[in-house]
Design a protein around this motif. Structure first.
Motif, mmCIF file in Angstrom:
data_model
loop_
_atom_site.group_PDB
_atom_site.id
_atom_site.type_symbol
_atom_site.label_atom_id
_atom_site.label_comp_id
_atom_site.label_asym_id
_atom_site.label_seq_id
_atom_site.Cartn_x
_atom_site.Cartn_y
_atom_site.Cartn_z
ATOM 1 N N TYR A 1 135.238 -106.445 16.122
ATOM 2 C CA TYR A 1 135.926 -105.575 16.891
ATOM 3 C C TYR A 1 136.578 -106.252 18.136
ATOM 4 N N PHE A 2 135.725 -107.392 18.689
ATOM 5 C CA PHE A 2 136.530 -108.071 19.627
ATOM 6 C C PHE A 2 137.502 -108.591 19.177
ATOM 7 N N LEU A 3 137.596 -109.351 18.185
ATOM 8 C CA LEU A 3 138.836 -110.006 17.515
ATOM 9 C C LEU A 3 139.885 -109.209 17.452
ATOM 10 N N THR A 4 139.821 -108.095 16.640
ATOM 11 C CA THR A 4 140.767 -107.158 16.536
ATOM 12 C C THR A 4 141.400 -106.681 17.916
ATOM 13 N N MET A 5 140.766 -106.338 18.746
ATOM 14 C CA MET A 5 141.025 -105.683 20.167
ATOM 15 C C MET A 5 142.037 -107.093 20.778
ATOM 16 N N LYS A 6 141.575 -108.326 20.810
ATOM 17 C CA LYS A 6 142.074 -109.515 21.238
ATOM 18 C C LYS A 6 143.557 -109.717 20.560
ATOM 19 N N ASN A 7 143.474 -109.556 19.061
ATOM 20 C CA ASN A 7 144.785 -109.729 18.305
ATOM 21 C C ASN A 7 145.831 -108.583 18.616
ATOM 22 N N ILE A 8 145.542 -107.596 18.958
ATOM 23 C CA ILE A 8 146.494 -106.543 19.341
ATOM 24 C C ILE A 8 147.048 -106.372 20.761
ATOM 25 N N GLY A 9 146.472 -107.376 21.601
ATOM 26 C CA GLY A 9 146.839 -107.595 22.970
ATOM 27 C C GLY A 9 146.153 -106.972 24.093
ATOM 28 N N LEU A 10 144.999 -106.459 23.613
ATOM 29 C CA LEU A 10 144.302 -105.885 24.711
ATOM 30 C C LEU A 10 143.075 -106.672 25.409
ATOM 31 N N TYR A 11 143.350 -108.048 25.344
ATOM 32 C CA TYR A 11 142.434 -108.934 26.158
ATOM 33 C C TYR A 11 142.948 -109.286 27.217
ATOM 34 N N ASP A 12 142.244 -108.958 28.369
ATOM 35 C CA ASP A 12 142.567 -109.056 29.810
ATOM 36 C C ASP A 12 143.766 -108.300 30.077
ATOM 37 N N ASN A 13 143.833 -107.085 29.450
ATOM 38 C CA ASN A 13 144.745 -106.215 29.438
ATOM 39 C C ASN A 13 144.047 -104.921 30.107
ATOM 40 N N PRO A 14 144.546 -104.444 31.211
ATOM 41 C CA PRO A 14 143.981 -102.936 31.975
ATOM 42 C C PRO A 14 144.033 -101.914 30.723
ATOM 43 N N LEU A 15 144.827 -101.864 29.812
ATOM 44 C CA LEU A 15 144.907 -100.782 28.649
ATOM 45 C C LEU A 15 143.824 -100.725 27.968
ATOM 46 N N VAL A 16 142.869 -102.011 28.053
ATOM 47 C CA VAL A 16 141.696 -101.570 27.170
ATOM 48 C C VAL A 16 140.683 -101.014 27.998
ATOM 49 N N LEU A 17 141.053 -100.508 29.146
ATOM 50 C CA LEU A 17 140.000 -99.330 29.843
ATOM 51 C C LEU A 17 140.318 -97.933 29.363
ATOM 52 N N VAL A 18 141.497 -97.644 28.759
ATOM 53 C CA VAL A 18 141.885 -96.498 28.244
ATOM 54 C C VAL A 18 141.874 -96.468 26.794
ATOM 55 N N ILE A 19 142.571 -97.176 26.066
ATOM 56 C CA ILE A 19 143.025 -96.982 24.482
ATOM 57 C C ILE A 19 141.708 -96.798 23.704
ATOM 58 N N PRO A 20 140.610 -97.758 24.007
ATOM 59 C CA PRO A 20 139.415 -97.721 23.106
ATOM 60 C C PRO A 20 138.633 -96.370 23.014
ATOM 61 N N HIS A 21 138.762 -95.610 24.257
ATOM 62 C CA HIS A 21 138.256 -94.392 24.422
ATOM 63 C C HIS A 21 138.976 -93.190 24.190
ATOM 64 N N ILE A 22 140.149 -93.290 23.594
ATOM 65 C CA ILE A 22 141.301 -92.159 23.706
ATOM 66 C C ILE A 22 140.872 -90.893 22.702
ATOM 67 N N LEU A 23 140.185 -91.329 21.935
ATOM 68 C CA LEU A 23 139.548 -90.360 20.684
ATOM 69 C C LEU A 23 138.173 -90.711 20.249
ATOM 70 N N THR A 24 137.342 -89.549 20.297
ATOM 71 C CA THR A 24 135.949 -89.885 19.663
ATOM 72 C C THR A 24 135.857 -88.682 18.805
ATOM 73 N N ALA A 25 134.954 -88.973 17.800
ATOM 74 C CA ALA A 25 134.812 -87.846 16.559
ATOM 75 C C ALA A 25 134.015 -86.782 17.045
ATOM 76 N N TYR A 26 133.023 -87.065 17.769
ATOM 77 C CA TYR A 26 132.247 -86.154 18.501
ATOM 78 C C TYR A 26 132.965 -84.892 19.273
ATOM 79 N N ASN A 27 133.949 -85.350 20.034
ATOM 80 C CA ASN A 27 134.757 -84.447 20.881
ATOM 81 C C ASN A 27 135.720 -83.667 19.729
ATOM 82 N N LEU A 28 136.222 -84.464 18.798
ATOM 83 C CA LEU A 28 137.209 -83.919 17.911
ATOM 84 C C LEU A 28 136.729 -82.699 17.229
ATOM 85 N N ILE A 29 135.506 -82.899 16.738
ATOM 86 C CA ILE A 29 134.702 -81.860 15.950
ATOM 87 C C ILE A 29 134.488 -80.610 16.873
ATOM 88 N N ILE A 30 134.206 -80.925 18.221
ATOM 89 C CA ILE A 30 134.000 -79.852 19.143
ATOM 90 C C ILE A 30 135.221 -79.142 19.304
#
Length: 288
Positions: free
Chosen positions: A126-155
Motif C-alpha cells: 500500500y505504501f509503495l503504491t501510494m508513493k508510486n502514484i505521487g502521493l508521498y509528501d503530497n497534501p493530496l494524501v490527506l484526501v484521496i485515500p479517504h474519498i470512498l469507503t465501502a461501508y458508506n457506499l452501502i449505506i
C-alpha cells in the motif's frame, strides 16, 4: 397507541441508563477542559477535577499565538472540507447506479466493495503504491485515500433503494436523464443520508493520523493531529515551559489546550447535523 406501565418503566430505565453513560463519557472531556483553563499550581498539585481551579486563559493565549498550529489547522480544515465534498459526490455517483437493474455489473461492484471491507491492503504494498502514484509528501494524501469507503457506499445505496420510484418515473416522463435525476431530484431529498455520511467522512479526515504519519515529511503540510502529537511529545519545549516557574501555565495545561483545540470543531458541527443523523443512519440500514 399508548404504552403499558411496564413499557413506560422500561423506557425510563433506558433513558436513565443512557444519561448515566453520557455523563461518564463527558467526564474525561470536562477534566481536560478544566485543566486547560486552570492555573499552574492547582494542576501540578492534582487539585483539578471537572471544574477549573485558578481560572486563567494564559495557556490558551500561548497555544493560540502559535502560527504553526494555525497552519496545521488550516491544512486539516481544507482537507476535511474538500475531502468531505468529494467523498459525498463520488459515493453518490457510485451508489445511485447500484440501485438500477440496468446497471448489469452492479452485483460485481458490490462484491468488490464488500471484499475491501473484509480484506485490508498489506501495509508495505500500500505504501509503495501510494508513493508510486505521487502521493508521498503530497497534501493530496490527506484526501484521496479517504474519498470512498465501502461501508458508506452501502449505506447510501440502501438509502437510495428506499427512494420513492414514482418521483423518478415522473421525472423520466418529463425527459430527465440519470444525472438530472440524481442531482435535481434524489440528492436534494437525501439530506439525511448526506448529513450522516458527511459527518462520517469529516470525522475520519479530521482525525486521520496514520496516513500523514506515513506519507507527509514536509512540516508545512502537517495536519492538526500530527502537529498536536509533535507538540505534546516535544519534551524540549515543554520542559522549558515547565521550568519557568513565573509562568501561570505548565506543560500539562498546554497539552490539555491542544487536545481541546483539536476536538472542539467537530463537536461544534455535530449539533447542526443531529436532526438528520439518526434518520440517515436508520434508513441506510433497513434494507440490503
Amino acid at each position: 397507541m399508548s404504552m403499558s406501565f411496564s413499557e413506560k418503566v422500561i423506557q425510563k430505565c433506558i433513558v436513565a441508563f443512557l444519561i448515566i453513560l453520557s455523563v461518564i463519557a463527558l467526564i474525561p472531556l470536562l477534566s481536560v477542559l478544566s485543566v486547560s483553563f486552570s492555573s499552574r499550581v492547582p494542576v501540578e498539585l492534582n487539585q483539578v477535577t471537572i471544574w477549573p481551579k485558578g481560572f486563567t486563559l494564559d495557556s490558551w493565549k500561548y497555544v493560540l499565538d502559535r502560527p504553526d498550529l494555525w497552519r496545521s489547522f488550516g491544512v486539516t480544515a481544507i482537507a476535511t472540507i474538500v475531502g468531505t465534498v468529494l467523498s459525498l459526490l463520488i459515493t453518490a455517483l457510485l451508489a445511485y447506479p447500484l440501485t438500477k437493474k440496468e446497471f448489469t455489473i452492479g452485483k460485481v461492484v458490490m462484491l468488490a466493495a464488500v471484499i475491501t471491507m473484509v480484506f485490508k491492503a498489506p501495509l508495505i504494498p500500500y505504501f509503495l503504491t501510494m508513493k508510486n502514484i505521487g502521493l508521498y509528501d503530497n497534501p493530496l494524501v490527506l484526501v484521496i485515500p479517504h474519498i470512498l469507503t465501502a461501508y458508506n457506499l452501502i449505506i447510501m445505496r440502501t438509502f437510495f433503494l428506499e427512494f420513492p420510484s414514482e418521483l423518478e418515473e415522473a421525472a423520466v416522463v418529463e425527459g430527465a436523464g440519470y444525472f438530472r435525476l440524481l442531482f435535481n431530484i434524489v440528492l436534494p431529498l437525501s439530506k439525511a443520508v448526506l448529513a450522516t455520511l458527511g459527518l462520517f467522512y469529516a470525522v475520519t479526515i479530521w482525525n486521520q493520523f496514520q496516513h500523514p504519519l506515513m506519507f507527509i515529511q514536509n512540516p508545512d503540510w502537517y495536519p492538526l493531529q500530527i502537529k498536536i502529537r509533535q507538540f505534546i511529545t516535544s519534551d524540549n519545549e515543554l520542559q522549558i515551559v515547565g521550568n519557568m516557574s513565573q509562568l501561570n501555565y505548565s506543560a500539562r495545561t498546554l497539552r490539555a489546550v491542544t487536545i481541546v483545540f483539536a476536538i472542539v470543531p467537530i463537536l461544534m458541527i455535530y449539533p447542526y447535523l443531529q436532526k438528520y443523523f439518526t434518520k440517515g443512519a436508520m434508513l441506510g440500514s433497513v434494507k440490503g
